[in-house]
Design a protein around this motif. Sequence first.
Motif, PDB file in Angstrom:
ATOM      1  N   LEU A 109       0.824  -1.207   0.000  1.00 38.25           N
ATOM      2  CA  LEU A 109       0.000   0.000   0.000  1.00 38.25           C
ATOM      3  C   LEU A 109       0.859   1.258   0.000  1.00 38.25           C
ATOM      4  N   THR A 110       1.976   1.227   0.721  1.00 37.04           N
ATOM      5  CA  THR A 110       2.856   2.403   0.709  1.00 37.04           C
ATOM      6  C   THR A 110       3.411   2.644  -0.687  1.00 37.04           C
ATOM      7  N   ARG A 111       3.672   1.578  -1.407  1.00 32.06           N
ATOM      8  CA  ARG A 111       4.164   1.730  -2.786  1.00 32.06           C
ATOM      9  C   ARG A 111       3.082   2.330  -3.680  1.00 32.06           C
ATOM     10  N   VAL A 112       1.855   1.800  -3.533  1.00 31.69           N
ATOM     11  CA  VAL A 112       0.741   2.288  -4.340  1.00 31.69           C
ATOM     12  C   VAL A 112       0.477   3.762  -4.069  1.00 31.69           C
ATOM     13  N   VAL A 113       0.526   4.150  -2.795  1.00 27.75           N
ATOM     14  CA  VAL A 113       0.158   5.517  -2.409  1.00 27.75           C
ATOM     15  C   VAL A 113       1.288   6.506  -2.651  1.00 27.75           C
ATOM     16  N   PHE A 114       2.498   6.160  -2.207  1.00 28.32           N
ATOM     17  CA  PHE A 114       3.564   7.151  -2.165  1.00 28.32           C
ATOM     18  C   PHE A 114       4.543   7.086  -3.344  1.00 28.32           C
ATOM     19  N   ARG A 115       4.598   5.952  -4.030  1.00 28.51           N
ATOM     20  CA  ARG A 115       5.486   5.878  -5.182  1.00 28.51           C
ATOM     21  C   ARG A 115       4.706   5.951  -6.491  1.00 28.51           C
ATOM     22  N   GLU A 116       3.651   5.150  -6.590  1.00 29.19           N
ATOM     23  CA  GLU A 116       2.866   5.148  -7.827  1.00 29.19           C
ATOM     24  C   GLU A 116       1.801   6.245  -7.840  1.00 29.19           C
ATOM     25  N   HIS A 117       1.484   6.766  -6.656  1.00 28.12           N
ATOM     26  CA  HIS A 117       0.478   7.836  -6.522  1.00 28.12           C
ATOM     27  C   HIS A 117      -0.852   7.443  -7.170  1.00 28.12           C
ATOM     28  N   SER A 118      -1.205   6.190  -7.009  1.00 28.89           N
ATOM     29  CA  SER A 118      -2.461   5.700  -7.570  1.00 28.89           C
ATOM     30  C   SER A 118      -3.624   6.087  -6.655  1.00 28.89           C
ATOM     31  N   GLN A 119      -4.704   6.569  -7.228  1.00 24.02           N
ATOM     32  CA  GLN A 119      -5.872   6.992  -6.455  1.00 24.02           C
ATOM     33  C   GLN A 119      -7.114   6.178  -6.793  1.00 24.02           C
ATOM     34  N   GLY A 120      -6.932   5.120  -7.577  1.00 23.09           N
ATOM     35  CA  GLY A 120      -8.077   4.340  -8.027  1.00 23.09           C
ATOM     36  C   GLY A 120      -8.848   3.697  -6.891  1.00 23.09           C
ATOM     37  N   PHE A 121      -8.144   3.027  -5.989  1.00 22.22           N
ATOM     38  CA  PHE A 121      -8.811   2.349  -4.876  1.00 22.22           C
ATOM     39  C   PHE A 121      -9.466   3.353  -3.938  1.00 22.22           C
ATOM     40  N   ASP A 122      -8.784   4.449  -3.681  1.00 20.43           N
ATOM     41  CA  ASP A 122      -9.344   5.470  -2.793  1.00 20.43           C
ATOM     42  C   ASP A 122     -10.615   6.076  -3.393  1.00 20.43           C
ATOM     43  N   ALA A 123     -10.573   6.381  -4.678  1.00 23.98           N
ATOM     44  CA  ALA A 123     -11.755   6.965  -5.335  1.00 23.98           C
ATOM     45  C   ALA A 123     -12.924   5.985  -5.318  1.00 23.98           C
ATOM     46  N   TRP A 124     -12.630   4.707  -5.547  1.00 21.05           N
ATOM     47  CA  TRP A 124     -13.684   3.692  -5.529  1.00 21.05           C
ATOM     48  C   TRP A 124     -14.294   3.565  -4.132  1.00 21.05           C
ATOM     49  N   GLY A 125     -13.453   3.533  -3.098  1.00 22.18           N
ATOM     50  CA  GLY A 125     -13.944   3.396  -1.728  1.00 22.18           C
ATOM     51  C   GLY A 125     -14.805   4.572  -1.310  1.00 22.18           C
ATOM     52  N   PHE A 126     -14.370   5.781  -1.639  1.00 22.33           N
ATOM     53  CA  PHE A 126     -15.172   6.968  -1.322  1.00 22.33           C
ATOM     54  C   PHE A 126     -16.518   6.931  -2.047  1.00 22.33           C
ATOM     55  N   ALA A 127     -16.488   6.490  -3.297  1.00 17.36           N
ATOM     56  CA  ALA A 127     -17.730   6.449  -4.081  1.00 17.36           C
ATOM     57  C   ALA A 127     -18.739   5.490  -3.470  1.00 17.36           C
ATOM     58  N   GLN A 128     -18.266   4.344  -2.954  1.00 19.37           N
ATOM     59  CA  GLN A 128     -19.181   3.378  -2.338  1.00 19.37           C
ATOM     60  C   GLN A 128     -19.812   3.954  -1.077  1.00 19.37           C
ATOM     61  N   MET A 129     -19.017   4.625  -0.273  1.00 18.79           N
ATOM     62  CA  MET A 129     -19.544   5.207   0.954  1.00 18.79           C
ATOM     63  C   MET A 129     -20.476   6.384   0.673  1.00 18.79           C
ATOM     64  N   ASP A 130     -20.159   7.173  -0.338  1.00 19.08           N
ATOM     65  CA  ASP A 130     -21.040   8.282  -0.717  1.00 19.08           C
ATOM     66  C   ASP A 130     -22.390   7.757  -1.195  1.00 19.08           C
ATOM     67  N   ARG A 131     -22.342   6.664  -1.947  1.00 20.47           N
ATOM     68  CA  ARG A 131     -23.587   6.066  -2.438  1.00 20.47           C
ATOM     69  C   ARG A 131     -24.427   5.561  -1.256  1.00 20.47           C
ATOM     70  N   LEU A 132     -23.765   4.950  -0.282  1.00 17.04           N
ATOM     71  CA  LEU A 132     -24.472   4.450   0.901  1.00 17.04           C
ATOM     72  C   LEU A 132     -25.079   5.602   1.692  1.00 17.04           C
ATOM     73  N   ARG A 133     -24.313   6.671   1.884  1.00 14.70           N
ATOM     74  CA  ARG A 133     -24.791   7.808   2.681  1.00 14.70           C
ATOM     75  C   ARG A 133     -25.985   8.500   2.012  1.00 14.70           C
ATOM     76  N   HIS A 134     -25.955   8.599   0.714  1.00 19.08           N
ATOM     77  CA  HIS A 134     -27.058   9.258   0.005  1.00 19.08           C
ATOM     78  C   HIS A 134     -28.300   8.371  -0.066  1.00 19.08           C
ATOM     79  N   ALA A 135     -28.090   7.068  -0.207  1.00 23.43           N
ATOM     80  CA  ALA A 135     -29.223   6.145  -0.295  1.00 23.43           C
ATOM     81  C   ALA A 135     -29.866   5.903   1.064  1.00 23.43           C
ATOM     82  N   CYS A 136     -29.053   5.908   2.119  1.00 25.36           N
ATOM     83  CA  CYS A 136     -29.548   5.614   3.479  1.00 25.36           C
ATOM     84  C   CYS A 136     -29.029   6.687   4.435  1.00 25.36           C
ATOM     85  N   PRO A 137     -29.666   7.836   4.497  1.00 25.34           N
ATOM     86  CA  PRO A 137     -29.181   8.927   5.356  1.00 25.34           C
ATOM     87  C   PRO A 137     -29.071   8.545   6.825  1.00 25.34           C
TER      88      PRO A 137
END
Length: 232
Positions: free
Chosen positions: A44-72
Motif C-alpha cells: 500500500l505504501t508503494r501504491v500511495v507514495f510511489r505510484e500515486h495511484s488513487q483508483g482504490f481510494d476513489a472507488w472506496g469513497f464512491a461506495q460510501m457516498d452512495r451508501l450515505r445518500h441512499a440511506c441517510p
Amino acid sequence: MPVTSSNPPTPPASRLAGLAGKLTAEAVAGTAVFVLAFGLFFYLTRVVFREHSQGFDAWGFAQMDRLRHACPWTFEVAKALTFFGSVWFFIPASLLVPLVLHRRGLGRYAVELLLAMGGGLALNELLKAFFHRARPASALFYQYGLSFPSGHAMMSMAYYGCLAWLVVQQGRRWGAGAALVGFAVAIGLTRVYFHVHYPTDVLAGFCGGAAWLVLLRTGIRLFWKEKKLIKN
C-alpha cells in the motif's frame, strides 16, 4: 504373569521436545501472518507514495457516498460506531478492561491488552510521522492529525482483535470472536464514510494492527511458556 503396557510413559525430555516443537510451529505461523500483513502494508505504501495511484481510494469513497445518500440514517450509526475507535473510548477501556482481567486471574491477557494498545499507539504515531500524508480535503468534518495509517483502524484491530482471541481461548466462542473483529472493521470503515481517511489509510491500519497483535501475542506466549518451563 503381570501384564505390562506396550506404551512406556513418555520421558520428560520427550515432553519438553514436543512442547518446543509446538512453540516453534506457533512462532513460524505467527511470523508468516506478520510478514503477510506487513507485506500488504508496504504494498500500500508503494501504491500511495510511489505510484500515486488513487483508483482504490476513489472507488472506496464512491461506495460510501452512495451508501450515505441512499440511506441517510447511516450517518448517525457511523457517528456512534466511530466513537468506539476514538481516544476518548480507548483511554478508559485500555485501563479498566485489563484491571478486570487481572482481578479474574487472567494476568497474561491483561498485560497483552495493555501492550497491544500502548505499543500500537506508539507504532501508529511513528508511521504517521514517517509517511506524513495529509487527510482528505473532502472530509465531512475537521479531524486533527495525519492520515496514513488510520489510527482508528489500527487501534481497533489491536484492541478488539486482542479481546477476540481472549474469548476464543477462554470459551471457544468463535462467533463472539468474529463479531469483535467485524466490529473493528466496521469502525475503520466509518473513517472512509466520513472522508476523514482514505480507504488505503484504513486498509493499512488494519494490516498494521493485525501484524502488531500477532507479533506481540507470539512473543508473550513464548515468554510465558518459557517462564513456566523454568519454574518447573
